[in-house]
Design a protein around this motif. Sequence first.
Motif, PDB file in Angstrom:
ATOM      1  N   ARG A 166       0.823  -1.325  -0.068  1.00 52.66           N
ATOM      2  CA  ARG A 166      -0.109  -0.093  -0.049  1.00 52.66           C
ATOM      3  C   ARG A 166       0.968   1.146   0.061  1.00 52.66           C
ATOM      4  N   GLY A 167       1.946   1.177  -0.956  1.00 51.28           N
ATOM      5  CA  GLY A 167       2.631   2.222  -0.973  1.00 51.28           C
ATOM      6  C   GLY A 167       2.263   3.848  -1.039  1.00 51.28           C
ATOM      7  N   ASP A 168       1.139   3.757  -1.906  1.00 53.15           N
ATOM      8  CA  ASP A 168       0.437   4.921  -2.172  1.00 53.15           C
ATOM      9  C   ASP A 168      -0.086   5.643  -0.868  1.00 53.15           C
ATOM     10  N   GLU A 169      -0.101   5.046   0.194  1.00 54.82           N
ATOM     11  CA  GLU A 169      -0.765   5.837   1.381  1.00 54.82           C
ATOM     12  C   GLU A 169       0.434   6.370   2.024  1.00 54.82           C
ATOM     13  N   VAL A 170       1.926   6.285   1.570  1.00 58.91           N
ATOM     14  CA  VAL A 170       3.090   6.925   2.370  1.00 58.91           C
ATOM     15  C   VAL A 170       3.073   8.137   2.391  1.00 58.91           C
ATOM     16  N   ASP A 171       2.554   8.760   1.108  1.00 62.28           N
ATOM     17  CA  ASP A 171       2.857  10.343   1.299  1.00 62.28           C
ATOM     18  C   ASP A 171       1.753  11.014   2.339  1.00 62.28           C
ATOM     19  N   VAL A 172       0.693  10.150   2.346  1.00 58.13           N
ATOM     20  CA  VAL A 172      -0.716  10.850   2.921  1.00 58.13           C
ATOM     21  C   VAL A 172      -0.306  10.722   4.498  1.00 58.13           C
ATOM     22  N   VAL A 173       0.300   9.701   4.773  1.00 62.35           N
ATOM     23  CA  VAL A 173       0.437   9.442   6.133  1.00 62.35           C
ATOM     24  C   VAL A 173       1.669  10.267   6.620  1.00 62.35           C
ATOM     25  N   THR A 174       2.664  10.383   6.091  1.00 62.10           N
ATOM     26  CA  THR A 174       3.699  11.412   6.241  1.00 62.10           C
ATOM     27  C   THR A 174       3.289  12.582   6.371  1.00 62.10           C
ATOM     28  N   SER A 175       2.787  13.185   5.464  1.00 60.95           N
ATOM     29  CA  SER A 175       1.864  14.508   5.765  1.00 60.95           C
ATOM     30  C   SER A 175       1.375  14.812   6.950  1.00 60.95           C
ATOM     31  N   ALA A 176       0.495  13.637   7.545  1.00 55.29           N
ATOM     32  CA  ALA A 176      -0.442  13.935   8.439  1.00 55.29           C
ATOM     33  C   ALA A 176       0.491  14.013   9.754  1.00 55.29           C
ATOM     34  N   PHE A 177       1.319  13.165   9.677  1.00 56.06           N
ATOM     35  CA  PHE A 177       2.379  13.180  10.950  1.00 56.06           C
ATOM     36  C   PHE A 177       3.094  14.385  10.941  1.00 56.06           C
ATOM     37  N   PHE A 178       3.849  14.977   9.678  1.00 57.63           N
ATOM     38  CA  PHE A 178       4.473  15.907   9.703  1.00 57.63           C
ATOM     39  C   PHE A 178       3.695  17.371  10.313  1.00 57.63           C
ATOM     40  N   LYS A 179       2.655  17.477   9.796  1.00 49.47           N
ATOM     41  CA  LYS A 179       1.856  18.548  10.353  1.00 49.47           C
ATOM     42  C   LYS A 179       1.427  18.484  11.605  1.00 49.47           C
ATOM     43  N   ALA A 180       1.055  17.501  12.184  1.00 51.21           N
ATOM     44  CA  ALA A 180       0.774  17.217  13.365  1.00 51.21           C
ATOM     45  C   ALA A 180       1.988  17.477  14.394  1.00 51.21           C
ATOM     46  N   SER A 181       3.198  17.257  13.971  1.00 53.51           N
ATOM     47  CA  SER A 181       4.284  17.197  14.665  1.00 53.51           C
ATOM     48  C   SER A 181       4.736  18.862  14.701  1.00 53.51           C
ATOM     49  N   VAL A 182       4.541  19.493  13.695  1.00 52.04           N
ATOM     50  CA  VAL A 182       4.734  21.085  13.480  1.00 52.04           C
ATOM     51  C   VAL A 182       4.017  21.655  14.612  1.00 52.04           C
ATOM     52  N   MET A 183       2.686  21.329  14.781  1.00 57.33           N
ATOM     53  CA  MET A 183       1.948  22.109  15.611  1.00 57.33           C
ATOM     54  C   MET A 183       2.103  21.667  16.975  1.00 57.33           C
ATOM     55  N   MET A 184       2.368  20.586  17.396  1.00 55.43           N
ATOM     56  CA  MET A 184       2.921  20.012  18.636  1.00 55.43           C
ATOM     57  C   MET A 184       4.166  20.700  18.791  1.00 55.43           C
ATOM     58  N   GLY A 185       5.059  20.881  18.156  1.00 59.83           N
ATOM     59  CA  GLY A 185       6.195  21.408  18.564  1.00 59.83           C
ATOM     60  C   GLY A 185       6.255  22.959  18.870  1.00 59.83           C
ATOM     61  N   ALA A 186       5.552  23.590  18.001  1.00 65.65           N
ATOM     62  CA  ALA A 186       5.219  25.122  18.250  1.00 65.65           C
ATOM     63  C   ALA A 186       4.469  25.329  19.583  1.00 65.65           C
ATOM     64  N   PHE A 187       3.330  24.409  19.770  1.00 61.83           N
ATOM     65  CA  PHE A 187       2.662  24.497  21.054  1.00 61.83           C
ATOM     66  C   PHE A 187       3.406  24.198  22.397  1.00 61.83           C
ATOM     67  N   ALA A 188       4.499  23.234  22.301  1.00 58.52           N
ATOM     68  CA  ALA A 188       5.361  23.069  23.333  1.00 58.52           C
ATOM     69  C   ALA A 188       6.227  24.264  23.691  1.00 58.52           C
ATOM     70  N   ALA A 189       6.958  24.435  22.603  1.00 61.60           N
ATOM     71  CA  ALA A 189       7.880  25.757  22.728  1.00 61.60           C
ATOM     72  C   ALA A 189       7.143  26.895  23.454  1.00 61.60           C
ATOM     73  N   ALA A 190       6.152  27.387  22.984  1.00 64.75           N
ATOM     74  CA  ALA A 190       5.570  28.517  23.506  1.00 64.75           C
ATOM     75  C   ALA A 190       4.857  28.333  24.782  1.00 64.75           C
ATOM     76  N   ALA A 191       4.539  26.984  25.326  1.00 60.44           N
ATOM     77  CA  ALA A 191       4.137  26.632  26.607  1.00 60.44           C
ATOM     78  C   ALA A 191       5.711  27.079  27.550  1.00 60.44           C
ATOM     79  N   ILE A 192       6.487  26.425  27.141  1.00 63.04           N
ATOM     80  CA  ILE A 192       7.692  26.611  27.765  1.00 63.04           C
ATOM     81  C   ILE A 192       8.156  27.908  28.078  1.00 63.04           C
ATOM     82  N   VAL A 193       8.068  28.781  27.120  1.00 67.06           N
ATOM     83  CA  VAL A 193       8.488  30.144  26.945  1.00 67.06           C
ATOM     84  C   VAL A 193       7.674  30.981  27.967  1.00 67.06           C
ATOM     85  N   ALA A 194       6.451  30.559  28.133  1.00 73.47           N
ATOM     86  CA  ALA A 194       5.334  31.384  28.712  1.00 73.47           C
ATOM     87  C   ALA A 194       5.535  31.075  30.281  1.00 73.47           C
TER      88      ALA A 194
END
Length: 500
Positions: free
Chosen positions: A289-317
């Motif tokens: 099911r190699g056609d799903e790789v791009d979709v799954v990667t994009s999902a995890f990438f975007k979720a990871s970006v948002m979680m990273g920004a959220f964590a960084a801002a929480a620490i700074v605050a």
Amino acid sequence: MTRSRFVGNTVSLAVATAVSTVLTLAQMRILAAYLPLALFGLFASLRGLSLLVSILAANGFPQALVRFLPEHAARGQRGVAVRASVVAVTATLGAGAIMLVAMFALRTVFFRHVPAQELSAPLFLWFSVTTLAVALKLVLYGGFNGLRRFGSQTMLETLALAVQVVWMWHARGSLDLLHLFEIVGITSAVSALVAVPWYSARLTSDVRSGAPQPATVSYRSYWAGAVALSVVALAFSDVDRWVLSNVLALDVLSLFHVASRVSRLANRFIAVPVLTLQPEITRIRAEGRGDEVDVVTSAFFKASVMMGAFAAAAIVACANALIEIASGRQFLGAHTTLIIMAASIPLAAMTAPLTAVMKALDGVRAAFYCDLAWACVYIVLMLLCASSLGLVGTGWAQLAASSAQFAIAMRLATVRPSVGDAFGALARSVLCAAVAFAPAWWLFRAHVNIAFAVMALVAATPLFVGLARRVHILSDTERERVRAVLARRGVGPALMWFVP
């Protein structure tokens, strides 16, 4: 992987991460309160040295098991999986024993920063027990990860950490270097010995016997890259404490340990979805099911970006509050360093899913180059900046290293978002996080009633999610594809909450 196991892995891993984070903070608080600063720094340094030997002894076997066990399970190759696990365990323990003997012979080099009155035969004994037990656990946990039995490893590690915390609290009035390594050594050894039959049972039940099928890649070719990755991974561990003990005073090292630990605890939560990503990508490809790789990667990438920004801002605050909770007011000198380290979290969050997919798609060499870039920049700048700028220099070294690693990952990744999409997602995520945590940041700095600051901090989470949905971090087409994939895997409120 069945839908129920995928969801169970993600949820159990998130819950265990939350519990282990609380326990880690409790342990650090106990040590900070009842140990002199210099002894706290010395213990952190020797734990880093112990981990250095453990990772080198594991010698890339954990990563190899993560890569190949999903394939063996899909192809019905139980015999191959058992032989690979036995080789990994015996080779790790043998290599660890040899390195410990060599380290003992060269103790004037490796333990030169340890006061003479602290060195003793019992200390070397418990140092060795700790080192071998952790090395064994690294291999077994790599196996659990490959079998996608994350609950097994997290339960064992969380229980061991809980026992350590209770034991240290009970003995808080008499803690010294020997007693600390005795506590860590015994709990690590017991958890490792329990993990052996547990892993054997999981391996037997999860990997069936079937008709032999050819492997997509050989262990030998993959293991060579995994060994290189394990060596580079040293820079991502607590080994830097031992390195810094040669350029920083032990009491200053204790401040670095607190700042680094708080920052890495935030990274633990970001790593939760990434840890489930690599074996899932391997399984998807093995099932055609190699056609799903791009979709799954994009999902995890975007979720990871948002979680990273959220964590960084929480620490700074709430940086000062976090330091006081984790260690006490005497460690507030780590404030600036913690802020700089927090700035590197979003960059690390974007890199992690890219390198995980590289490893899953047999691009271990590319992942190695990414980690090597981080390690080289971090170690060189850490030594240079720590010598010239002191504690703050270690934070700048980490930020520069994360920037270099992300740049290399974007250059080498075959499955990744475009540069514009990546930085667009980062900019919007950081903006949303900054707006969401601005009230909490101001209230903490104004020293108003702590209840108002805490309420603002709690309100920052729904505010951040609402803003992220409003700015459409995911495109319309991508949003529908991501929702469809996540829905098929049964991921409801946990990750779907971040999908606009």
